[in-house]
Design a protein around this motif. Structure first.
Motif, PDB file in Angstrom:
ATOM      1  N   LYS A 283     -50.120  22.328 -17.991  1.00 65.78           N
ATOM      2  CA  LYS A 283     -51.408  21.658 -17.873  1.00 65.78           C
ATOM      3  C   LYS A 283     -51.453  20.449 -18.811  1.00 65.78           C
ATOM      4  CE  LYS A 283     -56.311  22.343 -17.756  1.00 65.78           C
ATOM      5  NZ  LYS A 283     -57.407  23.202 -17.424  1.00 65.78           N
ATOM      6  N   GLN A 284     -50.991  20.693 -20.029  1.00 65.15           N
ATOM      7  CA  GLN A 284     -51.003  19.644 -21.044  1.00 65.15           C
ATOM      8  C   GLN A 284     -50.126  18.461 -20.616  1.00 65.15           C
ATOM      9  OE1 GLN A 284     -49.450  21.166 -24.661  1.00 65.15           O
ATOM     10  NE2 GLN A 284     -49.974  19.353 -25.868  1.00 65.15           N
TER      11      GLN A 284
ATOM     12  N   ARG B 133     -48.122  27.974 -18.578  1.00 64.17           N
ATOM     13  CA  ARG B 133     -49.252  27.374 -17.863  1.00 64.17           C
ATOM     14  C   ARG B 133     -49.917  26.334 -18.756  1.00 64.17           C
ATOM     15  NH1 ARG B 133     -51.691  31.831 -16.764  1.00 64.17           N
ATOM     16  NH2 ARG B 133     -53.322  31.685 -18.338  1.00 64.17           N
ATOM     17  N   GLY B 134     -50.089  26.693 -20.019  1.00 61.36           N
ATOM     18  CA  GLY B 134     -50.710  25.770 -20.958  1.00 61.36           C
ATOM     19  C   GLY B 134     -49.903  24.488 -21.112  1.00 61.36           C
ATOM     20  N   ARG B 135     -48.597  24.648 -21.260  1.00 58.95           N
ATOM     21  CA  ARG B 135     -47.755  23.460 -21.450  1.00 58.95           C
ATOM     22  C   ARG B 135     -47.741  22.594 -20.201  1.00 58.95           C
ATOM     23  NH1 ARG B 135     -44.984  23.087 -26.192  1.00 58.95           N
ATOM     24  NH2 ARG B 135     -43.950  21.220 -25.456  1.00 58.95           N
TER      25      ARG B 135
ATOM     26  N   ASP C  86     -53.845  31.803 -12.874  1.00 60.14           N
ATOM     27  CA  ASP C  86     -52.725  32.684 -13.194  1.00 60.14           C
ATOM     28  C   ASP C  86     -52.489  33.761 -12.140  1.00 60.14           C
ATOM     29  OD1 ASP C  86     -54.895  34.262 -13.536  1.00 60.14           O
ATOM     30  OD2 ASP C  86     -54.437  34.882 -15.584  1.00 60.14           O
TER      31      ASP C  86
ATOM     32  N   ALA D  80     -48.888  32.566 -19.539  1.00 59.08           N
ATOM     33  CA  ALA D  80     -49.969  31.794 -20.163  1.00 59.08           C
ATOM     34  C   ALA D  80     -49.439  30.580 -20.918  1.00 59.08           C
ATOM     35  CB  ALA D  80     -50.762  32.700 -21.109  1.00 59.08           C
ATOM     36  N   GLU D  81     -48.351  30.773 -21.664  1.00 60.26           N
ATOM     37  CA  GLU D  81     -47.855  29.682 -22.489  1.00 60.26           C
ATOM     38  C   GLU D  81     -47.315  28.543 -21.624  1.00 60.26           C
ATOM     39  OE1 GLU D  81     -45.264  31.000 -25.538  1.00 60.26           O
ATOM     40  OE2 GLU D  81     -45.058  28.972 -26.362  1.00 60.26           O
TER      41      GLU D  81
END
Lengths: 220, 443
Positions: free
Chosen positions: A17-18, A13-15, A31, A10-11
């Motif tokens: 995307k950002q 993936r978030g980075r 995911d 998750a982490e």
């Protein structure tokens, strides 16, 4: 440019995307392999960042299925599994590039840009048309000697135009490649952005084909 | 004596030989005994006849005219003789001619059998009997030549020996065949074990005689456990790598955050340490994943392996137009090794060449006692000091900075685990780095 990011952490993936959104990509992130397989078939992505060890279905399985269905979307495999055996398998399954974790974001960007350019048969380096040069790093455009600032959406739109010079692009195609899956899509907004690009670059750069869409004519 | 077959064969054959010799001895002795007993009983009949004739013969000498006496007693040296002693008088058969039978007197009622030489080298069986004749003690000796019987027996013995020998030979052949038939499952297991070693098969066939079944099953179970353990440990290591690398990516991403730019004294060590952890994990995991030459390794088609790798590596370095020249002897080159190990070894070396090449990479394959793969590039190469350092065992990883480093160090580890080596020098034809991989054929 619209990207699909498939990563189960998750982490990260978030980075991803950002960072990718900041670099001017419209990013959908999932995911698991099942959802990835579905979205990759349904949505017209310009590239996919694919992890291999996924819950549901493995990345290689998803990739093989896309290639079987004649889906040629450029795929960059991003995985911790970096043995040569796995790299060979990945390319055999139809990957366009392979990046092992841990990696640097800049390297991922560079490789994504490279596979996208290659797909559109564009040479590497800066995107240009006549004396118009797109600076992808700073998300600005340069005409001759003076720089023109662009908003994020303007940048995405112009980059898509410059990657497809001379081709008729409908409003819905442009919407699909500029916005994320869950964005509020209104194709009339495209008209407004095209108008603003014309104001900055000149009327003739983008021609309207009534009832069909727009053509990027470039600078002659 | 190492061979089970030779041991069994020798044991069985010597047993057979002893039995045959014993039975030959018993048979020949028995036949001789029977023949002599037969002769003796004839002599007794002769003695009875002579005693009967003596009762009526007066004078004693007229005995020789008695028609009851067989003709052979009148024919000189016929082999049938008698001699009678009554008091001082002696009557001898005419067949004795001018010879005599040396016989001691025997008391009346006694009878004994003796063997003694006779006239003309004859070998005589003599029956001596003491009788009471007209109230007078008399000794009667009747003799027969055993020579013809003996030679007949000898001929029989010889023939019997020949027949026995033939039978023995046939039995030995049958025995060897039975042994071969009985030991064949063992030979097959041995051949199959060779195949397992070659990687051509994973399990032994369980269609064996039931005495061997449990043995083969145990062996199969052990093989399966070994294989399973290798697969499991590889999978576990892969999972560990996966689990470690994602947080590492995040860490290295964090350390390059622009906000940290203000504190370079924090940012720089963070980046170095993250990188060295990544390198350490990389090298140690790869070393741990090595199957090595010890496990059952399949015969690999080296050319095919290089084809796959060159395709993959060309795709990775697509931005660069690298021309690959390949030289190899005719025919398939086959080498026994673990596929993953070989891919890792060659992949790292070829990838390194592509990474540094300007426009050309040359691959050369040769095989004799060992497999020799030469990889050259037209890149900048290395100076002599670096050449000595790269790939050396035990070089600390934080010293092997990116470049001609980690990949070659891993390749070196793999080559060592196959008792091979990696040699580095300057390519004479292309000018860049030349790596020579030498791997001995594993027996």
């Amino acid at each position: 440019m619209r990207l699909l990011v498939v990563e189960d952490d998750a982490e990260l993936r978030g980075r991803l995307k950002q960072s990718l959104a900041r670099a001017g990509f419209a990013v959908d992130a999932v995911d698991n392999g099942v959802e990835a397989g579905y979205l990759g078939t349904q949505e017209p992505y310009d590239a996919v960042v694919l992890d291999l060890g996924l819950p549901g279905r493995s990345g290689l399985e998803v990739l093989r299925q896309w290639r079987n269905d004649a889906n040629t979307v450029p795929v960059v495999i991003l995985t911790a599994r970096d043995s040569w055996q796995e790299k060979v398998e990945g390319f055999k399954a139809g990957a366009d590039d392979y990046l092992a974790k841990p990696f640097h974001m800049e390297e991922l960007m560079a490789r994504l840009n490279a596979v996208i350019r290659r797909r559109h048969a564009q040479p590497g380096g800066e995107l240009r048309s006549g004396d118009l040069v797109l600076d992808e790093e700073r998300q600005t455009v340069r005409r001759g000697t003076h720089n023109l600032e662009l908003t994020a959406t303007e940048f995405r739109l112009l980059r898509y135009f410059m990657l497809h010079p001379g081709r008729t692009l409908s409003k819905s195609v442009l919407t699909e490649h500029v916005y994320e899956y869950d964005a509020d899509k209104d194709s009339n907004v495209i008209e407004a952005y095209v108008r603003r690009l014309r104001q900055k670059l000149g009327r003739d750069v983008i021609r309207t084909r009534r009832g069909q869409g727009y053509v990027f004519e470039g600078i002659r | 004596m190492r061979s089970l077959r030779a041991r069994l064969g020798l044991g069985l054959a010597s047993g057979l030989l002893v039995v045959f010799i014993l039975q030959w001895l018993v048979v020949t002795l028995a036949i001789r005994h029977i023949a002599e007993a037969f002769v003796a009983s004839r002599l007794e009949h002769d003695a009875d006849t002579i005693v009967a004739a003596l009762q009526t013969a007066t004078p004693m000498q007229s005995l020789l005219e008695d028609p009851r006496l067989a003709g052979v007693f009148h024919q000189p040296y016929s082999g049938h003789y008698f001699r009678i002693t009554i008091g001082d008088r002696v009557v001898r058969s005419r067949s004795l001619w001018d010879q005599d039978l040396a016989v001691d007197r025997a008391p009346s009622g006694a009878q004994l059998r003796i063997q003694q030489p006779g006239p003309q080298n004859q070998s005589l069986l003599v029956l001596v009997r003491g009788v009471l004749l007209k109230e007078q003690e008399a000794t009667l000796a009747v003799a027969e030549d055993l020579t013809p019987l003996r030679s007949e027996l000898q001929r029989f013995n010889l023939q019997y020996a020949i027949v026995s020998g033939g039978a023995l030979a046939v039995l030995l052949l049958i025995q060897q065949f039975a042994l071969w038939l009985g030991l064949r499952p063992l030979m097959r297991i041995r051949a199959e074990l060779d195949e397992v070693k070659d990687g051509a098969r994973e399990q032994l066939s369980e269609r064996v005689p039931h005495e061997m079944q449990s043995f083969v099953r145990e062996l199969n179970a052990a093989l399966a456990t070994l294989r399973e353990r290798l697969v499991r440990s590889r999978r576990a290591l892969g999972n560990l790598a996966h689990a470690l690398k994602t947080p590492l990516t995040l860490l290295s991403d964090l350390s390059s955050d622009k906000r940290l730019g203000r504190w370079p004294d924090i940012r720089r060590p963070m980046q170095t340490h993250t990188q060295s952890i990544a390198n350490l994990i990389d090298r140690e995991l790869k070393r741990a994943r090595l199957a090595g030459a010890a496990t059952g390794a399949a015969a690999l088609d080296v050319q095919g392996l290089i084809d796959e790798l060159v395709t993959t590596i060309t795709a990775i370095h697509r931005e660069k137009a690298v021309a690959v020249q390949r030289e190899a002897p005719r025919g398939r080159i086959v080498f026994r090794a673990d596929r993953e190990d070989m891919l890792e070894l060659l992949g790292n070396v070829i990838d390194n060449a592509f990474k540094w090449a300007h426009a050309a990479v040359r691959l050369n394959l040769a095989i004799n006692d060992s497999l020799r793969i030469t990889v050259e590039d037209d890149g900048p190469g290395c100076d002599a000091a670096r050449l000595r350092q790269i790939g050396r065992r035990g070089v600390r990883l934080d010293e092997t900075v990116p470049g001609h480093g980690l990949g070659l160090a891993i390749a070196h580890d793999i080559a060592l685990s196959y008792r091979g080596q990696l040699a580095f020098d300057r390519s004479p034809s292309l000018g860049g780095l030349r790596v020579v991989i030498t791997l001995p054929k594993y027996n």
